[in-house]
Structure formats: structure tokens, C-alpha cells
Design a protein around this motif. Structure first.
Motif, short mmCIF file in Angstrom:
data_model
loop_
_atom_site.label_atom_id
_atom_site.label_comp_id
_atom_site.label_asym_id
_atom_site.label_seq_id
_atom_site.Cartn_x
_atom_site.Cartn_y
_atom_site.Cartn_z
N UNK A 2 48.21 -27.57 -20.21
CA UNK A 2 49.34 -27.31 -19.39
C UNK A 2 48.93 -27.65 -17.96
N UNK A 3 50.01 -28.61 -17.38
CA UNK A 3 49.93 -28.80 -16.38
C UNK A 3 50.51 -28.36 -14.96
N UNK A 4 51.28 -27.06 -15.53
CA UNK A 4 51.10 -25.82 -14.24
C UNK A 4 50.25 -24.65 -14.12
N UNK A 5 49.26 -24.61 -15.41
CA UNK A 5 47.73 -24.05 -15.03
C UNK A 5 46.98 -24.78 -14.44
N UNK A 6 46.94 -26.05 -14.17
CA UNK A 6 46.30 -26.67 -13.68
C UNK A 6 45.94 -26.56 -13.17
N UNK A 7 47.65 -26.60 -12.00
CA UNK A 7 47.70 -27.10 -11.13
C UNK A 7 47.79 -25.85 -9.90
N UNK A 8 48.21 -25.15 -11.14
CA UNK A 8 47.85 -23.43 -9.54
C UNK A 8 46.38 -23.67 -9.77
N UNK A 9 45.30 -23.92 -10.53
CA UNK A 9 44.11 -23.84 -10.55
C UNK A 9 43.60 -24.20 -9.58
N UNK A 36 54.37 -27.31 19.14
CA UNK A 36 55.27 -26.77 18.63
C UNK A 36 55.79 -26.35 17.70
N UNK A 37 55.28 -25.99 16.85
CA UNK A 37 55.71 -26.25 15.20
C UNK A 37 55.02 -24.34 14.30
N UNK A 38 55.96 -23.70 14.50
CA UNK A 38 55.45 -22.71 13.88
C UNK A 38 55.36 -22.53 12.03
N UNK A 39 56.51 -22.99 10.99
CA UNK A 39 56.35 -22.69 10.10
C UNK A 39 55.81 -24.37 9.34
N UNK A 40 54.61 -23.69 9.60
CA UNK A 40 53.15 -25.47 8.64
C UNK A 40 53.63 -25.37 7.30
N UNK A 41 54.28 -26.07 6.19
CA UNK A 41 54.13 -26.04 5.45
C UNK A 41 54.17 -26.79 4.13
N UNK A 42 52.96 -26.85 3.30
CA UNK A 42 53.05 -27.83 2.47
C UNK A 42 53.50 -27.43 0.87
N UNK A 43 54.32 -28.11 0.05
CA UNK A 43 55.36 -28.13 -0.75
C UNK A 43 54.31 -29.10 -1.95
N UNK A 44 54.76 -28.51 -3.22
CA UNK A 44 53.83 -29.69 -4.60
C UNK A 44 54.99 -29.17 -6.11
N UNK A 45 55.49 -30.17 -6.08
CA UNK A 45 56.81 -30.20 -7.01
C UNK A 45 56.70 -31.39 -8.19
N UNK A 46 56.82 -30.14 -8.88
CA UNK A 46 56.39 -31.11 -10.97
C UNK A 46 57.90 -30.88 -10.88
N UNK A 74 59.43 -38.86 -18.83
CA UNK A 74 59.24 -39.24 -17.02
C UNK A 74 58.15 -38.13 -15.84
N UNK A 75 57.30 -38.12 -16.15
CA UNK A 75 57.07 -36.90 -14.77
C UNK A 75 56.70 -37.16 -13.39
N UNK A 76 57.91 -35.83 -12.66
CA UNK A 76 57.09 -37.15 -10.97
C UNK A 76 56.80 -35.70 -10.62
N UNK A 77 55.70 -35.95 -9.68
CA UNK A 77 55.26 -35.28 -9.32
C UNK A 77 55.16 -35.47 -7.59
N UNK A 78 55.58 -34.47 -6.47
CA UNK A 78 55.17 -34.32 -5.13
C UNK A 78 54.83 -33.80 -4.56
N UNK A 79 54.05 -34.21 -3.36
CA UNK A 79 52.84 -33.30 -2.36
C UNK A 79 53.95 -33.94 -0.97
N UNK A 80 54.87 -33.04 0.30
CA UNK A 80 55.52 -33.04 0.68
C UNK A 80 54.90 -32.17 2.03
N UNK A 81 54.94 -32.35 3.49
CA UNK A 81 54.70 -31.35 3.90
C UNK A 81 55.36 -31.88 5.46
N UNK A 82 55.78 -30.60 6.32
CA UNK A 82 55.93 -30.91 7.30
C UNK A 82 55.11 -30.95 8.98
#
Length: 478
Positions: free
Chosen positions: A340-347, A406-416, A422-430
Motif C-alpha cells: 500500500x503506497x499510502x502507508x509506505x509514504x507515510x512511514x 523573506x519567507x515565513x510559510x515554508x512548505x513541502x507538499x507530496x501528492x500522489x 498511471x501513477x503520478x507523484x509530485x514533490x513541491x516546495x516553495x
């Protein structure tokens, strides 16, 4: 008394009967000794041997009015299914077996009537009444002594009641038996003949036998009719065999049809699969433990390192090993080989958050679809890739001092997400971004990401980065 000690010894050594069961059995044997019934018969008590598919004789009362069929004692000897089908049948089903033919331990043709000895709901033994059958065979049977010993070979004619006609039932693989309204067998196909002779040990013809002498699931005909054939589809374990048993009425001619399918091979394959799954889970559990041991050793060694670059290298190595261990942790706790990829990514994500606990200002947000699975080889590779991308974002995306002011809301987003296959995974940071053309060729982690996406996932890696942040896309087929 000697027979009491014998019963106790054999039952304690070779059965799963408890002390109360054995005491009850001894009382039954004493009742048989004092009884005046069956004075001209050999009477036995047999119990199920838990170490085999056979029964074992624990008691024998010889006839009082005639010679016994046995020259030597048979107490302690085995009763085999192929020689005494009634014994094993009654032990299995709890239903009496009346007048079934068999062969004694000394090779004598016998007729047995077998009664269950029950205590509560449990069949603990059988009471067997035996008589000589060698001189009273039906004329349709031939009994010949086999060469070299005192056993007999039974030769019976075809069971077909219409030998001059071709029965369509003979082309059916399942055993089919048709009973009249009184429960007596009218006819059966050749599969049924072979089943009862070769697998169930019936030595005489089943033609004309009553349903109660042929049922494998403990039902008797009168109860079957009264219950209107409810619960008439069962899986039955009979000795070492498994059967799918179906029984239903034919209202048009007041007959009852019984079908029996041998599913022993299917059950054996299921058992092999289950054993393989259990073994695989145990192996995965051990691999996970070994990897955890390696991680602990690296942490101990890394704690003694003073040079910052080497310490970082240790931490990178530990996180990579942990991402692989996460896959085996999931494998060791589930019954299938799909991860289960969701469980794996969470770990993996949770581990990195612990590693960068000194950076609470960086938020990690997960947006993951459910019910996405991969085989463990590709899942391990993906875990490594995600570990590298998240670790890279934590370490470098927000390290620029000018950016931090200059940046206060530092964020990393991981989307699946998953569309079709077709599986699409994105790692996005600001974060502050980087030069994709130059940095990717020098950074070991990013080199590993590219190679794993290409070779292990057979996918595409798309990276875009500027002063607004970095976006890494991984696209691959399930």
C-alpha cells in the motif's frame, strides 16, 4: 485390569482425548464386557490416531459362543481406511456404518457394523461389531486369496445398473449418486464407483446401499428430508481428503441426487500458498530487523563522527536504509505481496520529519490517494526515491539565508494520484529553487532518483525549479 491400562496407554500416547474422555471410554469397555449382546461376534473399540489418517484398536472382546476371527491380538494395531472404511467413516461423521465390508488385520473378509461412542458433542471412539463375511459373499463378487499372504483380492462387477446403455453421468467428473424416496441408492456413475472404492476404501458394491451408509458429512437421510435439504452444500474433510458435497431433491420422480467433488488438490494448493505467504512474511520480518540493526550500528558510529560532512553522509545513508526497511515492515505485517503506497509514504515521511525535528518551521503536507498498490520491488525503489526528494527539499530548499528572512510559510507538499493505470507523484516546495542543469549532475541523491525512476519504475522524471520553488514529477505505470 489389563484392558483398562491398555486403553489408557494407547489413548494417552496416540490420541488427543482428555482424561475424562479416557475414563468414559474405559467405562464403555467394561459395559461391553458385561453385556450379553453380540455374544457370537468380535467386538472392538477403535480410536483416531492423531499422528496418521488411521484408527487404532484399543479394546477387543472375543466371541463367547464361537471361535474368534483372530488368532493373535490386534489391540494396538492400526485400522486403515482402505481395509475398514466403516471405522474411519463413523469416526469422521459420527454416523453409524451398518454392514460395510472390510478386511481384518489378518486378511479375513469381514462385515462390520460401526457405532459412534460420543461424549457430549464429541465422537471419541467407535464400537465395532464384526462377523466373518468370506463365506457369504454375493455371487456377483469374487474373493480370491492373494499370492504370498493371507489377504484377499476383491473383484466386483461394474456398478452400472444398465450395462448395455451409455450413461451420460459417466462423462461427469464429479461422483453422482441417485437415491430413491426411501434413501436407497438406485444408480451412480463410474466416478462414484471409483471414489468409494479407491479413496474411501469401500470393498463391496455400493449399489443398493442406504444414504446413511454413504454420506460423508454426518447427515442421515430422514433428517435431510425433514430439513428440506437446507445447508446441503458443504465442504467436508474426510481423512486426508476434502470433498465438496451437494445434495438436492428431484421432485419430479421423488429421487435425491448427491454429488461429490474431490477438491483435495485445490485445498493442498491453498495450503501451500498459505505456507508460502507465512514463510515470506517471516523472511520479510527478519530482513526488516536486520536493516534496523544496521541502522542502529550506523547511528552509533555516526554519533562518534565529528566532521560535519561525514556526519551528513551517515544520516543520508541511514535514511536510505530506513526507506527500504519501511517496505519490509509493511510486508511483514500483511498477507499479500502488494504494498500500500499510502502507508509506505507515510512511514518514510514520518521518519524524515523526526530527522528534521529541528526544523519545525517547515511544514510537510501529504495529499495521497488510497488503494494504490505496487509489488515490493518497485515499492522499495519508490520509497528510496521519495526519501531522496523529501530529504533534498528539507536540506536545501530553505537553506538560503536571504530566502529565510523573506519567507515565513515554508512548505513541502507530496501528492500522489492515480488515473487508470498511471501513477503520478509530485514533490513541491516553495523554496529558493536551484539550477536543474548543473545541480542534478553533481548531487548523489538526485542521480539515484533519476536512475531508479528510469530502471526500476520504468517511468519519467520531470523537474522544474525557479525562485518560486521546485516541482518534481514522477510518472509511471502500475
Amino acid at each position: 485390569m489389563k484392558h483398562n491400562n491398555q486403553i489408557k496407554k494407547f489413548c494417552e500416547d496416540k490420541t488427543d482425548l482428555n482424561e475424562a474422555d479416557i475414563d468414559y471410554l474405559i467405562r464403555q469397555s467394561e459395559a461391553v464386557l458385561s453385556s450379553k449382546e453380540f455374544m457370537d461376534k468380535d467386538v472392538f473399540i477403535d480410536v483416531k490416531n492423531i499422528y496418521s489418517d488411521h484408527a487404532i484398536v484399543v479394546f477387543h472382546r472375543k466371541p463367547h459362543t464361537k471361535e474368534s476371527l483372530y488368532e493373535k491380538t490386534v489391540v494396538g494395531q492400526s485400522a486403515f481406511l482402505e481395509n475398514e472404511p466403516g471405522v474411519l467413516r463413523t469416526l469422521q461423521t459420527g454416523v453409524p456404518s451398518v454392514g460395510l465390508r472390510g478386511q481384518s488385520q489378518e486378511g479375513v473378509a469381514i462385515e462390520q457394523t460401526v457405532f459412534p461412542i460420543t461424549r457430549g458433542e464429541k465422537v471419541i471412539a467407535t464400537l465395532i461389531v464384526e462377523s466373518d463375511f468370506s463365506n457369504s459373499f454375493s455371487s456377483s463378487f469374487s474373493l480370491k486369496p492373494s499370492k504370498g499372504d493371507n489377504s484377499y483380492i476383491f473383484q466386483a462387477p461394474s456398478e452400472s445398473s444398465r450395462e448395455d446403455e451409455v450413461s451420460l453421468l459417466d462423462y461427469v467428473e464429479d461422483a453422482v449418486l441417485v437415491f430413491d424416496q426411501g434413501g436407497f441408492l438406485l444408480h451412480c456413475n463410474q466416478s462414484a464407483v471409483l471414489l468409494y472404492r479407491t479413496k474411501l476404501g469401500y470393498l463391496d458394491s455400493v449399489q443398493g446401499m442406504h444414504y446413511d451408509n454413504l454420506s460423508l458429512d454426518g447427515t442421515i437421510f430422514s433428517e435431510l428430508v425433514e430439513d428440506h435439504f437446507s445447508d446441503s452444500n458443504k465442504t467436508v474433510k474426510y481423512g486426508k481428503h476434502y470433498f465438496q458435497v451437494k445434495c438436492y431433491p428431484n421432485a419430479r420422480n421423488q429421487q435425491t441426487v448427491l454429488t461429490i467433488r474431490d477438491i483435495s488438490d485445490l485445498k493442498e494448493k491453498d495450503k501451500e500458498i498459505q505456507e508460502s505467504v507465512i514463510a515470506s512474511r517471516e523472511i520479510n520480518h527478519r530482513v526488516k530487523n536486520h536493516l534496523q540493526t544496521i541502522i542502529s550500528l550506523l547511528r552509533l558510529q555516526g554519533a562518534q563522527v565529528k566532521e560535519s560532512g561525514t556526519k551528513v553522509a551517515f544520516e543520508d545513508c541511514i535514511n536510505r536504509i530506513f526507506s527500504i526497511a519501511a517496505t519490509y515492515e509493511l510486508l511483514s505485517s500483511q498477507e499479500h505481496e502488494q504494498i500500500d503506497l499510502k502507508s509506505l509514504i507515510e512511514i518514510v515521511s514520518s521518519n524524515l520529519q523526526r530527522c528534521f525535528a529541528e526544523r519545525p518551521d517547515i511544514q510537510l503536507k501529504l495529499e495521497l490517494c488510497d488503494q494504490i498498490y505496487l509489488d515490493h520491488n518497485r515499492a522499495s525503489s519508490l520509497a528510496l526515491v521519495i526519501n531522496e526528494l523529501l530529504q533534498n527539499a528539507y536540506e536545501h530548499a530553505f537553506s538560503n539565508k536571504k530566502y529565510q528572512k523573506n519567507k515565513k510559510n515554508q512548505c513541502i507538499r507530496l501528492q500522489m494520484t492515480k488515473n487508470d493505470d498511471i501513477i503520478r507523484i509530485q514533490v513541491i516546495d516553495n523554496g529558493s529553487g536551484y539550477n536543474v542543469e548543473t545541480v542534478g549532475q553533481e548531487h548523489l541523491g538526485l542521480i539515484l532518483v533519476q536512475r531508479f525512476v528510469d530502471s526500476k519504475l520504468s517511468g519519467r522524471l520531470v523537474t522544474t525549479s525557479n525562485h518560486e520553488g521546485t516541482q518534481v514529477k514522477i510518472i509511471f505505470k502500475v
